[in-house]
Design a protein around this motif. Structure first.
Motif, PDB file in Angstrom:
ATOM      1  N   ALA A  48       0.657  -1.320   0.096  1.00  0.00           N
ATOM      2  CA  ALA A  48      -0.129  -0.125  -0.077  1.00  0.00           C
ATOM      3  C   ALA A  48       0.673   1.171  -0.081  1.00  0.00           C
ATOM      4  O   ALA A  48       0.414   2.335  -0.246  1.00  0.00           O
ATOM      5  CB  ALA A  48      -0.814   0.144   1.224  1.00  0.00           C
ATOM      6  N   TYR A  49       2.045   1.131   0.208  1.00  0.00           N
ATOM      7  CA  TYR A  49       2.772   2.310   0.441  1.00  0.00           C
ATOM      8  C   TYR A  49       4.348   2.008  -0.263  1.00  0.00           C
ATOM      9  O   TYR A  49       4.769   1.143  -0.498  1.00  0.00           O
ATOM     10  CB  TYR A  49       3.008   2.775   1.858  1.00  0.00           C
ATOM     11  N   GLU A  50       4.904   3.262  -0.487  1.00  0.00           N
ATOM     12  CA  GLU A  50       6.448   3.307  -1.058  1.00  0.00           C
ATOM     13  C   GLU A  50       7.046   3.903   0.092  1.00  0.00           C
ATOM     14  O   GLU A  50       7.008   5.027   0.387  1.00  0.00           O
ATOM     15  CB  GLU A  50       6.519   3.790  -2.356  1.00  0.00           C
ATOM     16  N   TYR A  51       8.403   3.414   0.591  1.00  0.00           N
ATOM     17  CA  TYR A  51       9.214   3.930   1.582  1.00  0.00           C
ATOM     18  C   TYR A  51      10.571   3.891   0.967  1.00  0.00           C
ATOM     19  O   TYR A  51      11.109   2.916   0.734  1.00  0.00           O
ATOM     20  CB  TYR A  51       8.904   3.480   2.972  1.00  0.00           C
ATOM     21  N   GLY A  58      15.806   8.435   0.044  1.00  0.00           N
ATOM     22  CA  GLY A  58      14.747   8.687  -1.335  1.00  0.00           C
ATOM     23  C   GLY A  58      15.334  10.055  -2.004  1.00  0.00           C
ATOM     24  O   GLY A  58      16.069  10.822  -1.373  1.00  0.00           O
ATOM     25  N   ALA A  59      14.341  10.223  -3.081  1.00  0.00           N
ATOM     26  CA  ALA A  59      14.470  11.477  -3.875  1.00  0.00           C
ATOM     27  C   ALA A  59      13.113  11.762  -4.388  1.00  0.00           C
ATOM     28  O   ALA A  59      12.352  10.874  -4.833  1.00  0.00           O
ATOM     29  CB  ALA A  59      15.576  11.373  -4.913  1.00  0.00           C
ATOM     30  N   GLU A  99       8.926  12.331 -10.328  1.00  0.00           N
ATOM     31  CA  GLU A  99       9.551  10.900 -10.146  1.00  0.00           C
ATOM     32  C   GLU A  99       9.720  10.832  -8.612  1.00  0.00           C
ATOM     33  O   GLU A  99      10.060  11.798  -7.915  1.00  0.00           O
ATOM     34  CB  GLU A  99      10.348  10.449 -10.904  1.00  0.00           C
ATOM     35  N   THR A 100       9.690   9.609  -8.007  1.00  0.00           N
ATOM     36  CA  THR A 100      10.231   9.531  -6.668  1.00  0.00           C
ATOM     37  C   THR A 100      10.960   8.216  -6.511  1.00  0.00           C
ATOM     38  O   THR A 100      10.233   7.109  -7.101  1.00  0.00           O
ATOM     39  CB  THR A 100       8.942   9.670  -5.523  1.00  0.00           C
ATOM     40  N   GLY A 101      11.682   8.113  -5.890  1.00  0.00           N
ATOM     41  CA  GLY A 101      12.533   6.602  -5.723  1.00  0.00           C
ATOM     42  C   GLY A 101      13.689   6.888  -4.977  1.00  0.00           C
ATOM     43  O   GLY A 101      13.869   7.892  -4.124  1.00  0.00           O
ATOM     44  N   GLU A 102      14.584   5.952  -5.069  1.00  0.00           N
ATOM     45  CA  GLU A 102      15.774   5.828  -4.337  1.00  0.00           C
ATOM     46  C   GLU A 102      16.683   6.877  -4.870  1.00  0.00           C
ATOM     47  O   GLU A 102      17.030   7.217  -5.984  1.00  0.00           O
ATOM     48  CB  GLU A 102      16.514   4.456  -4.648  1.00  0.00           C
ATOM     49  N   ALA A 103      17.527   7.489  -3.806  1.00  0.00           N
ATOM     50  CA  ALA A 103      18.346   8.531  -4.335  1.00  0.00           C
ATOM     51  C   ALA A 103      19.362   8.056  -5.170  1.00  0.00           C
ATOM     52  O   ALA A 103      19.903   8.961  -6.228  1.00  0.00           O
ATOM     53  CB  ALA A 103      18.750   9.246  -2.928  1.00  0.00           C
TER      54      ALA A 103
END
Length: 431
Positions: A24-27, A31-32, A42-46
């Motif tokens: 249900a979530y992204e953590y 991150g960036a 966009e969001t994801g790993e830095a």
């Protein structure tokens, strides 16, 4: 515009964590969040995104937590000065404190002063969208929208419709409330990020004729919202039964005039009956849970578990000034305790889901706000795990994200908000 990359721990939701668990979530611990033209790219790993956007302007919030801007689904901007007024339950509280305070909003200059203060308080608390009551004065809503437009905040507001059972100085008429509301809709609804809510205060203060006009407005302007109160207090419920003896129950009063729909938000709903839950579910209308207000005014404990079981849409709200804090973190703190008193659980993940994507869904705005999915409006809050000595001490003992989030909710308030961004622009920074 240039691309900006915000580096921090990032958390946002894709669905209800009580239903879908970790899916249900992204953590992202490191991150960036990448923003361009006020929207999420966009969001994801830095580690992946810093290289991909190597020309981006980087804002480093390492060690902090970025979440979508929080959403408040029931609050009264004219009641800022009524907050923390002693010793009454709902109906007396309205007569002794609220109505006299609202009289001042006939002065637009005064309304503008309070609107600016109110919006700054929300932003200080990491709240970027709210569903807001004005007063019966048209100019109170004009002042609010003008202040919101200056900040580019996505706000929903409406002029209160109220033609009986209130002081003469706050009474309008069915026709004047219709005309004022119509003019405000034409001037402000969907102008930039501003949205309008048709706002009969509650059944006690509107005649049949005025509720009919509210229904007419909804029919004529189907993309507007509708906000009102329902079943907050047992004396209120009894009075509604006297005023509308021909209806099945409290909700049926509104239903008779076409006021139920997916954008209809009913504040409180503590004392609703099963038939009313069924009708809310059928129409997609939602209940707004106002924990600090319900406790402060002694109104009762909302049975959230029952709403879940009966698939009634609900959200969480501060209800300032019956509510005692602008902070959604403090509001979630009290929501947890209300659940505890009934043998129910409210996890920190579900709490933050409600304050962001869940509340956005209840307002039919999840295509615009509430998450960091691509092309969403870039409203977000930066939370500080070390905002107070006690918070810092507690966080140093937390081993999991669950524990860290729970400590943030129970111990956090406006001091925990390092910064708030509106459409990608800095709107508040803690000094």
């Amino acid at each position: 515009m240039s691309i900006k990359l915000y580096r921090a721990s990032i958390l946002h939701f894709l669905s209800d964590p009580d239903v879908d668990g970790e899916k249900a979530y992204e953590y992202f611990e490191d991150g960036a969040l990448v923003i361009q033209d006020g929207k999420v790219l966009e969001t994801g790993e830095a580690s992946a995104l810093t290289g991909k956007y190597d020309n981006a302007d980087v804002v480093d919030y390492s060690g902090k937590l970025i979440i979508p801007g929080m959403i408040d689904t029931h609050i009264h901007f004219p009641q800022v000065e009524v907050i923390a007024s002693y010793g009454e339950q709902l109906l007396d509280w309205l007569n002794n404190y609220t109505f006299p305070a609202e009289r001042q909003f006939e002065d637009k200059e005064y309304a503008s002063k309070i609107a600016n203060f109110f919006l700054d308080e929300l932003l200080k608390c990491g709240t970027t969208t709210a569903l807001v009551f004005g007063t019966m004065h048209k100019q109170s809503v004009e002042a609010f929208f003008e202040a919101s437009e200056q900040r580019n905040t996505r706000m929903i507001c409406g002029k209160v419709m109220m033609d009986r059972n209130a002081p003469e100085f706050l009474i309008d008429t069915p026709e004047s409330s219709y005309q004022d509301s119509k003019e405000l809709i034409e001037a402000w609804h969907e102008k930039g990020r501003q949205l309008y809510a048709i706002t009969p205060r509650f059944a006690i203060t509107s005649t049949h004729e005025q509720l009919e006009k509210a229904g007419q407005l909804m029919a004529e302007h189907p993309t507007t919202f509708m906000q009102t109160h329902i079943s907050e207090n047992k004396d209120e419920v009894a009075f509604v039964r006297e005023l509308f003896p021909e209806t099945k129950d409290y909700l049926d009063v509104y239903d008779q005039y076409g006021l139920l729909g997916p954008r209809s938000v009913f504040a409180h709903g503590i004392h609703l009956e099963p038939r009313e839950h069924e009708r809310l579910r059928e129409t997609g209308a939602s209940v707004s849970f106002c924990p600090t207000s319900n406790l402060f005014l002694g109104s009762g404990l909302l049975d959230v578990e029952k709403l879940e079981k009966e698939k009634v849409s609900y959200s969480v709200a501060t209800d300032v000034g019956g509510g005692t804090s602008f902070s959604m973190l403090q509001t979630l703190n009290e929501a947890y305790k209300i659940c505890q008193l009934q043998g129910q659980k409210l996890s920190p993940l579900k709490s933050l889901y409600l304050a962001t994507l869940g509340n956005a869904k209840s307002l039919q705005l999840d295509d615009k706000i509430g998450s960091f999915q691509a092309d969403r409006e870039a409203d977000f809050a930066v939370l500080d795990y070390d905002s107070t000595p006690l918070m810092s001490l507690k966080q140093s003992k937390c081993k999991t994200l669950f524990e860290k989030l729970f400590a943030m909710i129970i111990l956090g308030d406006d001091r925990s908000v390092k910064a708030t961004y509106v459409a990608g622009e800095l709107a508040h920074e803690k000094q």
